[in-house]
Design an enzyme around this catalytic site. Structure first.
Site, mmCIF file in Angstrom:
data_model
loop_
_atom_site.group_PDB
_atom_site.id
_atom_site.type_symbol
_atom_site.label_atom_id
_atom_site.label_comp_id
_atom_site.label_asym_id
_atom_site.label_seq_id
_atom_site.Cartn_x
_atom_site.Cartn_y
_atom_site.Cartn_z
ATOM 1 N N CYS A 1 36.373 36.202 30.832
ATOM 2 C CA CYS A 1 35.076 36.710 32.054
ATOM 3 C C CYS A 1 33.858 36.491 31.252
ATOM 4 C CB CYS A 1 35.586 38.346 32.411
ATOM 5 S SG CYS A 1 34.189 38.755 33.721
ATOM 6 N N CYS B 1 30.289 43.532 30.137
ATOM 7 C CA CYS B 1 30.714 44.979 30.273
ATOM 8 C C CYS B 1 31.307 45.489 28.788
ATOM 9 C CB CYS B 1 31.763 45.141 31.232
ATOM 10 S SG CYS B 1 31.212 44.316 33.012
ATOM 11 N N CYS C 1 35.113 46.374 28.287
ATOM 12 C CA CYS C 1 35.762 45.736 28.891
ATOM 13 C C CYS C 1 36.528 44.462 27.525
ATOM 14 C CB CYS C 1 35.598 44.735 29.902
ATOM 15 S SG CYS C 1 36.984 43.744 30.803
ATOM 16 N N CYS D 1 47.453 46.952 43.247
ATOM 17 C CA CYS D 1 46.033 46.593 43.081
ATOM 18 C C CYS D 1 45.879 45.101 42.319
ATOM 19 C CB CYS D 1 45.340 47.602 42.206
ATOM 20 S SG CYS D 1 43.734 47.173 41.974
ATOM 21 N N CYS E 1 45.188 46.185 47.547
ATOM 22 C CA CYS E 1 43.914 46.418 46.796
ATOM 23 C C CYS E 1 43.602 45.216 46.187
ATOM 24 C CB CYS E 1 43.942 47.778 46.144
ATOM 25 S SG CYS E 1 42.300 48.214 45.633
ATOM 26 N N CYS F 1 37.265 51.439 47.159
ATOM 27 C CA CYS F 1 37.823 52.241 46.223
ATOM 28 C C CYS F 1 36.765 51.923 44.977
ATOM 29 C CB CYS F 1 39.113 51.448 45.759
ATOM 30 S SG CYS F 1 39.685 52.117 44.111
ATOM 31 N N ARG G 1 41.842 59.300 42.022
ATOM 32 C CA ARG G 1 42.889 58.901 41.037
ATOM 33 C C ARG G 1 42.576 59.092 39.737
ATOM 34 N NH1 ARG G 1 42.613 53.508 42.555
ATOM 35 N NH2 ARG G 1 43.773 54.020 44.167
HETATM 36 N N1 SAM Z 1 35.988 41.939 37.196
HETATM 37 C C1 SAM Z 1 36.127 42.995 38.247
HETATM 38 C C2 SAM Z 1 35.100 43.959 38.109
HETATM 39 O O1 SAM Z 1 34.371 44.196 37.198
HETATM 40 O O2 SAM Z 1 34.901 44.666 39.164
HETATM 41 C C3 SAM Z 1 37.419 43.540 38.272
HETATM 42 C C4 SAM Z 1 38.168 43.984 37.131
HETATM 43 S S1 SAM Z 1 37.526 45.254 36.085
HETATM 44 C C5 SAM Z 1 38.384 45.175 34.754
HETATM 45 C C6 SAM Z 1 38.069 46.770 36.795
HETATM 46 C C7 SAM Z 1 37.452 48.037 36.242
HETATM 47 O O3 SAM Z 1 38.274 48.263 35.197
HETATM 48 C C8 SAM Z 1 36.023 48.284 35.789
HETATM 49 O O4 SAM Z 1 35.071 48.446 36.509
HETATM 50 C C9 SAM Z 1 36.264 49.563 34.792
HETATM 51 O O5 SAM Z 1 35.889 50.655 35.624
HETATM 52 C C10 SAM Z 1 37.881 49.388 34.524
HETATM 53 N N2 SAM Z 1 37.993 49.079 32.861
HETATM 54 C C11 SAM Z 1 37.835 47.992 32.183
HETATM 55 N N3 SAM Z 1 37.936 48.121 31.006
HETATM 56 C C12 SAM Z 1 38.296 49.739 30.899
HETATM 57 C C13 SAM Z 1 38.556 50.293 29.873
HETATM 58 N N4 SAM Z 1 38.600 49.929 28.354
HETATM 59 N N5 SAM Z 1 38.634 51.630 29.863
HETATM 60 C C14 SAM Z 1 38.490 52.374 31.197
HETATM 61 N N6 SAM Z 1 38.410 51.553 32.424
HETATM 62 C C15 SAM Z 1 38.212 50.224 32.177
HETATM 63 C C1 DTB Z 2 40.301 51.353 38.090
HETATM 64 O O1 DTB Z 2 39.240 52.088 38.356
HETATM 65 N N1 DTB Z 2 40.790 51.294 36.891
HETATM 66 C C2 DTB Z 2 41.763 50.125 36.670
HETATM 67 C C3 DTB Z 2 41.587 49.486 38.172
HETATM 68 N N2 DTB Z 2 40.636 50.391 38.896
HETATM 69 C C4 DTB Z 2 41.313 48.061 38.250
HETATM 70 C C5 DTB Z 2 41.474 49.299 35.574
HETATM 71 C C6 DTB Z 2 41.860 49.948 34.448
HETATM 72 C C7 DTB Z 2 41.592 48.899 32.930
HETATM 73 C C8 DTB Z 2 41.761 49.586 31.857
HETATM 74 C C9 DTB Z 2 41.680 48.536 30.629
HETATM 75 C C10 DTB Z 2 42.707 47.475 30.907
HETATM 76 O O2 DTB Z 2 43.990 47.800 30.935
HETATM 77 O O3 DTB Z 2 42.396 46.313 30.429
HETATM 78 FE FE1 SF4 Z 3 34.635 40.903 33.682
HETATM 79 FE FE2 SF4 Z 3 35.908 42.911 32.444
HETATM 80 FE FE3 SF4 Z 3 33.353 43.132 33.482
HETATM 81 FE FE4 SF4 Z 3 35.197 42.892 35.243
HETATM 82 S S1 SF4 Z 3 35.030 44.759 33.917
HETATM 83 S S2 SF4 Z 3 33.165 41.726 35.196
HETATM 84 S S3 SF4 Z 3 36.581 41.810 34.087
HETATM 85 S S4 SF4 Z 3 33.934 41.790 31.728
#
Ligand code: SAM
Ligand code: DTB
Ligand code: SF4
Length: 329
Positions: A54, A58, A61, A98, A130, A190, A262
């Site tokens: 990506c 973030c 992430c 999802c 979702c 959501c 959730r």
């Molecule tokens: N790329 C899209 C976005 O950012 O909306 C969808 C996927 S992104 C991984 C979805 C959500 O996962 C993020 O908004 C964040 O709230 C959650 N997330 C990602 N990494 C995480 C982590 N290490 N711990 C907890 N939540 C995480």
């Molecule tokens: C949300 O609030 N949490 C989920 C889902 N919506 C997409 C993602 C959590 C991701 C946790 C880190 C991972 O497994 O990469």
């Molecule tokens: Fe990309 Fe992760 Fe940010 Fe979603 S949360 S936009 S997958 S870097």
């Protein structure tokens, strides 16, 4: 008290969060019972249909291309494989699937067409579908709606003030705009966030304020505890203490009493009694299955045992639509 409102003040929300813990849990449990069956917990499962690479930054992430993390990157999955995984999750009690993609935004290309096919395929199993695909335009949200999408996940993640400490490649307003586009297309929203990223309590409350003062509350509100991942800038963050998660869930329940709250990322490693307090405090949904997107999560069997012990049952799909239909009948 307990009515659905969208004129909260930050002070009111802080006052709720700061109540003595057990008083807070009791009040949240009371509000929960007015709007929901407290035995029912919605079971959602995740599929990372496109993992890693990506372009966003973030800080939490593991899927951001710029961080060196140990994840298995893959291109968009095939529709049939997604459908098979969804069917397996359904057999394990999941009523919602999802589908997540590590995209900054949706583009009108062949991959988007495949995601639309995935939405059709999974809704044909009679499950709520979702998607979480990054930013979407109103037109793209409408295409997803036409394919049968039930919900779109787009987290605001934290307060507006703390947002730029966590993400520099997009703005808070971009998030809010996508949420509006989703609403206009008639798809349920959501949206929630993450705690444990180094934000202060006021940031957590400001995040809840943004959600609770939306014209219509998100139908589902995921509360994630940061899963610190090696290679990301937040790798060294300490795990959130359970009592903070319990407070956050209870406060979300009280300010958005009709929404589904959730208990999302961060359950791995939580004890049964800690999770039980979250359910008592009004959490009525979980992510189930041994993986979230890239990190571990309790598996279906662990959660079945937990449900049996606590007397919880998985919720049915489309319950809220059914309720409306029943009320109209
Ligand atoms: N790329 C899209 C976005 O950012 O909306 C969808 C996927 S992104 C991984 C979805 C959500 O996962 C993020 O908004 C964040 O709230 C959650 N997330 C990602 N990494 C995480 C982590 N290490 N711990 C907890 N939540 C995480
Ligand atoms: C949300 O609030 N949490 C989920 C889902 N919506 C997409 C993602 C959590 C991701 C946790 C880190 C991972 O497994 O990469
Ligand atoms: Fe990309 Fe992760 Fe940010 Fe979603 S949360 S936009 S997958 S870097």
């Amino acid at each position: 008290m307990d009515e659905v409102r969208n004129n909260w003040t930050l002070d009111e929300i802080k006052e709720i969060y700061d109540k003595p813990l057990l008083e807070l849990v009791f009040e949240a449990a009371t509000a929960h019972r007015k709007y929901h069956n407290p035995q029912e917990v919605q079971v959602s499962s995740l599929i990372s249909v496109k993992t890693g690479g990506c372009p966003e930054d973030c800080a939490y992430c593991p899927q951001a291309a710029r961080y060196h993390t140990d994840i298995k990157v893959h291109k968009l999955m095939k529709v049939e494989e997604v459908k098979a995984r969804a069917a397996l999750a359904k057999a394990n009690g999941a009523s919602r699937m999802c589908l997540g993609a590590a995209w900054r935004e949706v583009r009108n290309n062949r991959d988007f067409d495949s995601v639309l096919d995935m939405v059709k395929a999974v809704s044909s199993l009679d499950m709520e579908v979702c998607c979480t695909l990054g930013m979407v335009s109103e037109d793209q949200a409408q295409k997803l709606a036409d394919a049968g999408l039930y919900a779109y996940n787009h987290n605001i993640d934290t307060s507006e003030a703390f947002y730029e400490d966590i993400i520099s490649t997009r703005a808070y307003d971009d998030r809010l705009r996508t949420i509006e586009n989703v609403r206009r297309a008639g798809v349920t929203v959501c949206s929630g966030g993450i705690i444990g990223m180094g934000e202060c309590t006021e940031d957590r409350m400001a995040m809840l304020l943004t959600l609770a003062n939306m014209e219509a509350h998100p139908e589902s509100v995921p509360i994630n505890a940061l899963v610190p991942v090696e290679g990301t800038p937040l790798a060294a963050q300490p795990r959130v203490a359970a009592h903070e998660l319990i407070r956050m869930v209870a406060t979300a329940r009280l300010v958005m009493p009709a929404s589904v709250v959730r208990l999302s990322a961060g359950r791995e490693g939580m004890s049964l009694s800690e999770q039980a307090l979250c359910f008592m405090a009004g959490a009525n949904s979980i992510f189930a299955g041994d993986k979230l997107l890239t990190t571990p999560n309790p598996d279906f069997n662990d959660d079945r045992e937990m449900f049996d012990l606590l007397g919880l049952v998985p919720g049915e799909a489309f319950k809220y639509d059914k309720k409306e239909a029943d009320a109209g009948a």
